[in-house]
Design a protein around this motif. Structure first.
Motif, PDB file in Angstrom:
ATOM      1  N   UNK A   1       0.835  -1.200   0.000  1.00 55.10           N
ATOM      2  CA  UNK A   1       0.000   0.000   0.000  1.00 55.10           C
ATOM      3  C   UNK A   1       0.872   1.252   0.000  1.00 55.10           C
ATOM      4  N   UNK A   2       1.919   1.245   0.825  1.00 56.77           N
ATOM      5  CA  UNK A   2       2.816   2.403   0.919  1.00 56.77           C
ATOM      6  C   UNK A   2       3.652   2.573  -0.342  1.00 56.77           C
ATOM      7  N   UNK A   3       4.096   1.475  -0.921  1.00 59.88           N
ATOM      8  CA  UNK A   3       4.993   1.535  -2.073  1.00 59.88           C
ATOM      9  C   UNK A   3       4.273   1.951  -3.352  1.00 59.88           C
ATOM     10  N   UNK A   4       3.033   1.544  -3.527  1.00 58.02           N
ATOM     11  CA  UNK A   4       2.326   1.790  -4.777  1.00 58.02           C
ATOM     12  C   UNK A   4       1.981   3.266  -4.941  1.00 58.02           C
ATOM     13  N   UNK A   5       2.142   3.754  -6.159  1.00 57.99           N
ATOM     14  CA  UNK A   5       1.809   5.144  -6.465  1.00 57.99           C
ATOM     15  C   UNK A   5       0.328   5.338  -6.756  1.00 57.99           C
ATOM     16  N   UNK A   6      -0.393   4.253  -6.929  1.00 60.42           N
ATOM     17  CA  UNK A   6      -1.838   4.293  -7.173  1.00 60.42           C
ATOM     18  C   UNK A   6      -2.510   3.360  -6.171  1.00 60.42           C
ATOM     19  N   UNK A   7      -3.825   3.480  -5.991  1.00 58.96           N
ATOM     20  CA  UNK A   7      -4.506   2.609  -5.030  1.00 58.96           C
ATOM     21  C   UNK A   7      -4.336   1.139  -5.366  1.00 58.96           C
ATOM     22  N   UNK A   8      -4.297   0.322  -4.327  1.00 57.54           N
ATOM     23  CA  UNK A   8      -4.324  -1.131  -4.484  1.00 57.54           C
ATOM     24  C   UNK A   8      -5.652  -1.618  -3.912  1.00 57.54           C
ATOM     25  N   UNK A   9      -5.955  -2.889  -4.116  1.00 60.19           N
ATOM     26  CA  UNK A   9      -7.226  -3.420  -3.626  1.00 60.19           C
ATOM     27  C   UNK A   9      -7.032  -4.701  -2.836  1.00 60.19           C
ATOM     28  N   UNK A  10      -7.892  -4.865  -1.858  1.00 57.14           N
ATOM     29  CA  UNK A  10      -8.110  -6.149  -1.208  1.00 57.14           C
ATOM     30  C   UNK A  10      -9.326  -6.713  -1.932  1.00 57.14           C
ATOM     31  N   UNK A  11      -9.109  -7.494  -2.980  1.00 61.08           N
ATOM     32  CA  UNK A  11     -10.223  -7.835  -3.868  1.00 61.08           C
ATOM     33  C   UNK A  11     -11.215  -8.805  -3.240  1.00 61.08           C
ATOM     34  N   UNK A  12     -10.741  -9.645  -2.297  1.00 60.28           N
ATOM     35  CA  UNK A  12     -11.640 -10.636  -1.706  1.00 60.28           C
ATOM     36  C   UNK A  12     -11.144 -11.022  -0.313  1.00 60.28           C
ATOM     37  N   UNK A  13     -11.792 -10.486   0.680  1.00 66.38           N
ATOM     38  CA  UNK A  13     -11.428 -10.776   2.065  1.00 66.38           C
ATOM     39  C   UNK A  13     -12.593 -10.356   2.952  1.00 66.38           C
ATOM     40  N   UNK A  14     -12.294 -10.140   4.227  1.00 69.98           N
ATOM     41  CA  UNK A  14     -13.265  -9.673   5.198  1.00 69.98           C
ATOM     42  C   UNK A  14     -12.509  -9.048   6.344  1.00 69.98           C
ATOM     43  N   UNK A  15     -13.205  -8.746   7.413  1.00 72.78           N
ATOM     44  CA  UNK A  15     -12.611  -8.036   8.545  1.00 72.78           C
ATOM     45  C   UNK A  15     -12.258  -9.013   9.658  1.00 72.78           C
ATOM     46  N   UNK A  16     -10.990  -9.054  10.035  1.00 72.65           N
ATOM     47  CA  UNK A  16     -10.546  -9.929  11.116  1.00 72.65           C
ATOM     48  C   UNK A  16     -11.170  -9.533  12.445  1.00 72.65           C
ATOM     49  N   UNK A  17     -11.539  -8.269  12.572  1.00 73.91           N
ATOM     50  CA  UNK A  17     -12.194  -7.823  13.805  1.00 73.91           C
ATOM     51  C   UNK A  17     -13.562  -8.462  13.976  1.00 73.91           C
TER      52      UNK A  17
END
Length: 413
Positions: A255-271
């Motif tokens: 996320x920090x390295x990329x110059x454009x947005x990245x995606x979490x295409x398929x996951x959920x919330x660990x909380x």
């Protein structure tokens, strides 16, 4: 056994019918099964399990049909292939490299576009383990050759392709892979994949590779020096980066390295459900703060919740509501991660290949399928029905069905 009466949504969908542009083409219809390729009896693409009853009124059901007809609807992550009916044949079927696109099921999906991840990591054509370069090319080449022989599903490589598909009554398929293991230490293979039409690529699939750590590892050293170069190359190419199966430290580094947005295409919330497969708040927030999205998934026995430990649409929507509260509705969408056929059987078949960390696993009832999110042909009708029934506005629904994804793709591609 008595067949349940059709729901209001069943009736509204039946009235709308499948996509008119689909003329009945079946995968590899230009070849002769048993002669040109190995035949398998396949699972049903429509009606394999009982239809989900979302409890909609006729008025709500008609609103769902209107929204699905009028708006851009994008699944951020699927495997739009048809599995064999016999569980014992799954590995043998995948090893042919010639997986079948589910054209009939997709024609009933209401989708404008699907990011299809090809199940290439399960192909195992040249070895018993996935993610080999040759295996990925088999999976990609066979599927795209078949797409070229019909005119309902179009291979999309740009946002304009998606918009054109909507205007023409077609369905756009975006080619993606869930990890980059197959590029090994060859940076130029990213260019080759882009040239072959791949527009989305994951960093690591559970196990570590040359780019970074996967979420199955006990330790996560973060993005490697080669991984940073790979992220920069994907940015230059205009390839969407996915961190769904990456470790937490690696995800934050990407996320920090990329110059454009990245995606979490398929996951959920660990909380919501504390297993390593799902993402912690820190990663979800960082992704959203840089303009990215999280797509809520429905792979069996992942996105559960304390209120809904039996995995259904309701479990997944508990993660949806949590993520909307956490980062706002502009950064949430859906990547159900489904296929046509027995998804639970796939997990059983490949349990030894891609084992996840067992720490934090919770006891919960096992399901035969995720009710309401069983395959790519059903999921978005039921998601939209849930959103309608729970009082979301047309504008909010339009965002999470596809508007948010289009915004990010315009930045990345």
């Amino acid at each position: 056994m008595t067949t349940p009466a059709p729901s209001a949504l069943d009736n509204a969908r039946a009235a709308a019918g499948p996509a008119p542009a689909h003329q009945g083409y079946r995968a590899y219809g230009y070849l002769e099964p048993g002669v040109d390729y190995q035949h398998f009896d396949l699972a049903a693409e429509v009606g394999r399990v009982p239809a989900y009853d979302g409890g909609l009124s006729p008025e709500e059901a008609h609103r769902v049909v209107r929204i699905m007809r009028d708006e851009i609807v994008i699944s951020l992550h699927e495997h739009a292939i048809v599995l064999p009916e016999d569980e014992a044949s799954i590995r043998r079927y995948n090893r042919t490299g010639r997986q079948r696109t589910g054209y009939e099921g997709l024609a009933h999906s209401g989708l404008t576009a699907v990011v299809d991840n090809f199940m290439a990591g399960a192909s195992c054509v040249t070895s018993q383990h996935g993610w080999k370069w040759d295996d990925m090319i088999y999976a990609l080449g066979f599927r795209l050759a078949d797409l070229a022989k019909q005119d309902y599903v179009v291979h999309a490589t740009s946002v304009q392709d998606i918009l054109d598909a909507k205007a023409n009554g077609r369905l756009a398929l975006v080619a993606g892979f869930e990890c980059s293991t197959m590029i090994e230490n060859e940076l130029d293979r990213l260019d080759m994949l882009y040239g072959f039409g791949v527009r989305q690529l994951g960093i690591a699939y559970s196990q570590s590779n040359m780019l970074g750590s996967g979420l199955a590892e006990k330790g996560d050293a973060g993005l490697t020096a080669f991984g940073r170069r790979a992220v920069a190359r994907m940015n230059k190419l205009g390839m969407l980066i996915d961190i769904s199966h990456s470790g937490d430290r690696t995800s934050l580094d990407v996320i920090e390295q990329s110059e454009v947005p990245v995606m979490i295409t398929h996951a959920g919330a660990r909380a919501v459900w504390p297993i390593p497969r799902l993402k912690p708040d820190e990663v979800i927030i960082a992704c959203a703060e840089r303009g990215g999205l999280i797509g809520l998934e429905a792979a069996p026995h992942t996105t559960l919740s304390p209120d809904h430990p039996v995995h259904t649409l309701e479990s997944v929507m508990d993660h949806f509501q949590y993520c909307v509260d956490l980062v706002g509705i502009d950064h949430v969408t859906f990547g159900p991660d489904t296929m046509f056929g027995d998804h639970v059987a796939v997990h059983r078949t490949y349990a030894g290949n891609y084992a996840q960390k067992e720490e934090g696993r919770l006891d919960h009832p096992q399901v035969e399928y995720v009710d309401g999110l069983e395959n790519p042909g059903e999921s978005f009708w039921n998601i939209t029905g849930w959103l309608v029934r729970h009082g979301y506005s047309d504008d909010e629904i339009t965002k999470v069905l596809g508007g948010n994804t289009l915004r990010v793709l315009n930045q990345v591609w």
